[in-house]
Motif scaffolding. Structure first.
Motif, PDB file in Angstrom:
ATOM      1  N   LEU A   1     -10.639   6.159  -7.210  1.00 22.23           N
ATOM      2  CA  LEU A   1     -10.389   6.932  -8.413  1.00 22.23           C
ATOM      3  C   LEU A   1     -11.637   6.926  -9.287  1.00 22.23           C
ATOM      4  CD1 LEU A   1      -7.926   8.423  -9.560  1.00 22.23           C
ATOM      5  CD2 LEU A   1      -7.338   6.343 -10.779  1.00 22.23           C
ATOM      6  N   SER A   2     -11.966   8.060  -9.900  1.00 23.19           N
ATOM      7  CA  SER A   2     -13.142   8.127 -10.761  1.00 23.19           C
ATOM      8  C   SER A   2     -13.031   7.098 -11.878  1.00 23.19           C
ATOM      9  CB  SER A   2     -13.310   9.528 -11.349  1.00 23.19           C
ATOM     10  OG  SER A   2     -12.188   9.867 -12.133  1.00 23.19           O
ATOM     11  N   GLY A   3     -14.151   6.482 -12.184  1.00 24.49           N
ATOM     12  CA  GLY A   3     -14.179   5.461 -13.219  1.00 24.49           C
ATOM     13  C   GLY A   3     -13.780   4.089 -12.735  1.00 24.49           C
ATOM     14  N   SER A   4     -13.432   3.959 -11.459  1.00 20.66           N
ATOM     15  CA  SER A   4     -13.022   2.686 -10.894  1.00 20.66           C
ATOM     16  C   SER A   4     -14.051   2.236  -9.862  1.00 20.66           C
ATOM     17  CB  SER A   4     -11.652   2.818 -10.220  1.00 20.66           C
ATOM     18  OG  SER A   4     -11.294   1.622  -9.572  1.00 20.66           O
ATOM     19  N   THR A   5     -14.108   0.945  -9.624  1.00 23.19           N
ATOM     20  CA  THR A   5     -14.991   0.431  -8.583  1.00 23.19           C
ATOM     21  C   THR A   5     -14.189  -0.142  -7.421  1.00 23.19           C
ATOM     22  OG1 THR A   5     -15.102  -1.691  -9.707  1.00 23.19           O
ATOM     23  CG2 THR A   5     -16.850  -0.095 -10.182  1.00 23.19           C
ATOM     24  N   ALA A   6     -12.868  -0.149  -7.557  1.00 23.76           N
ATOM     25  CA  ALA A   6     -12.006  -0.724  -6.525  1.00 23.76           C
ATOM     26  C   ALA A   6     -11.470   0.368  -5.602  1.00 23.76           C
ATOM     27  CB  ALA A   6     -10.846  -1.471  -7.164  1.00 23.76           C
ATOM     28  N   ILE A   7     -11.701   0.190  -4.323  1.00 24.54           N
ATOM     29  CA  ILE A   7     -11.173   1.118  -3.332  1.00 24.54           C
ATOM     30  C   ILE A   7      -9.753   0.669  -2.994  1.00 24.54           C
ATOM     31  CG2 ILE A   7     -11.383   1.963  -0.971  1.00 24.54           C
ATOM     32  CD1 ILE A   7     -14.414   1.613  -1.279  1.00 24.54           C
ATOM     33  N   LYS A   8      -8.812   1.587  -3.120  1.00 24.64           N
ATOM     34  CA  LYS A   8      -7.419   1.308  -2.751  1.00 24.64           C
ATOM     35  C   LYS A   8      -7.249   1.750  -1.305  1.00 24.64           C
ATOM     36  CE  LYS A   8      -6.024   0.994  -7.206  1.00 24.64           C
ATOM     37  NZ  LYS A   8      -5.241   0.092  -7.915  1.00 24.64           N
ATOM     38  N   GLU A   9      -6.506   0.973  -0.557  1.00 17.47           N
ATOM     39  CA  GLU A   9      -6.249   1.385   0.821  1.00 17.47           C
ATOM     40  C   GLU A   9      -4.846   1.005   1.229  1.00 17.47           C
ATOM     41  OE1 GLU A   9      -9.149  -0.304   3.444  1.00 17.47           O
ATOM     42  OE2 GLU A   9      -8.083  -2.166   3.619  1.00 17.47           O
ATOM     43  N   ARG A  10      -4.350   1.734   2.203  1.00 15.65           N
ATOM     44  CA  ARG A  10      -3.014   1.496   2.738  1.00 15.65           C
ATOM     45  C   ARG A  10      -3.007   1.911   4.207  1.00 15.65           C
ATOM     46  NH1 ARG A  10       1.373   3.586   0.256  1.00 15.65           N
ATOM     47  NH2 ARG A  10       2.437   3.806   2.201  1.00 15.65           N
ATOM     48  N   PRO A  11      -2.074   1.376   4.970  1.00 20.89           N
ATOM     49  CA  PRO A  11      -1.992   1.811   6.373  1.00 20.89           C
ATOM     50  C   PRO A  11      -1.670   3.298   6.455  1.00 20.89           C
ATOM     51  CG  PRO A  11      -0.653  -0.146   5.995  1.00 20.89           C
ATOM     52  CD  PRO A  11      -1.109   0.332   4.658  1.00 20.89           C
ATOM     53  N   SER A  12      -2.229   3.971   7.417  1.00 21.78           N
ATOM     54  CA  SER A  12      -1.940   5.395   7.593  1.00 21.78           C
ATOM     55  C   SER A  12      -0.621   5.628   8.310  1.00 21.78           C
ATOM     56  CB  SER A  12      -3.071   6.080   8.367  1.00 21.78           C
ATOM     57  OG  SER A  12      -4.242   6.121   7.581  1.00 21.78           O
ATOM     58  N   ALA A  13      -0.086   4.605   8.941  1.00 21.39           N
ATOM     59  CA  ALA A  13       1.209   4.723   9.621  1.00 21.39           C
ATOM     60  C   ALA A  13       2.305   4.290   8.667  1.00 21.39           C
ATOM     61  CB  ALA A  13       1.235   3.846  10.860  1.00 21.39           C
TER      62      ALA A  13
END
Length: 123
Positions: A17-29
């Motif tokens: 997200l713009s303004g953030s430095t943390a990448i969010k991730e989740r399983p694609s399944a």
């Protein structure tokens, strides 16, 4: 402006997200074991309705009520993606995000993310 970078991966979906430095991730399944659905295969949309569902779930994880609504999504696609693959990814993301979607090839997105000056005439 609230913008989001999105990578629909076969195993993991990642968002920044713009303004953030943390990448969010989740399983694609998603789904129960034995009935798991993989809407993205080899980085390309394989199941459109499931992909829309995946993007909506990923967006709800990343964009909370404290954020203003999304205005733009930058979507990374593999270089090998055909015009049809790009259209499917665009349709799935724009349907889920309900905002402007810009497609960029993943190597270019990675170069920009690393700080490479893509306007430099030297390779």
């Amino acid at each position: 402006m609230t913008a989001l970078a999105l990578d629909l991966g076969t195993a993991r979906t990642r968002l920044l997200l713009s303004g953030s430095t943390a990448i969010k991730e989740r399983p694609s399944a998603f789904g129960e074991p034995g009935t798991r659905r993989w809407p993205v295969r080899h980085g390309m949309v394989a199941d459109m309705p499931s992909c829309v569902r995946l993007v909506r779930a990923a967006l709800s994880d990343a964009v909370t009520g404290q954020h203003p609504p999304l205005e733009r999504v930058l979507l990374g696609v593999p270089v090998a993606a055909s015009r049809l693959d790009r259209r499917a990814a665009y349709a799935a993301v724009s349907s889920a995000a309900r905002c402007r979607v810009t497609i960029v090839e993943e190597p270019l997105a990675a170069a920009v993310g690393c700080g490479v000056d893509i306007a430099d005439p030297r390779p």
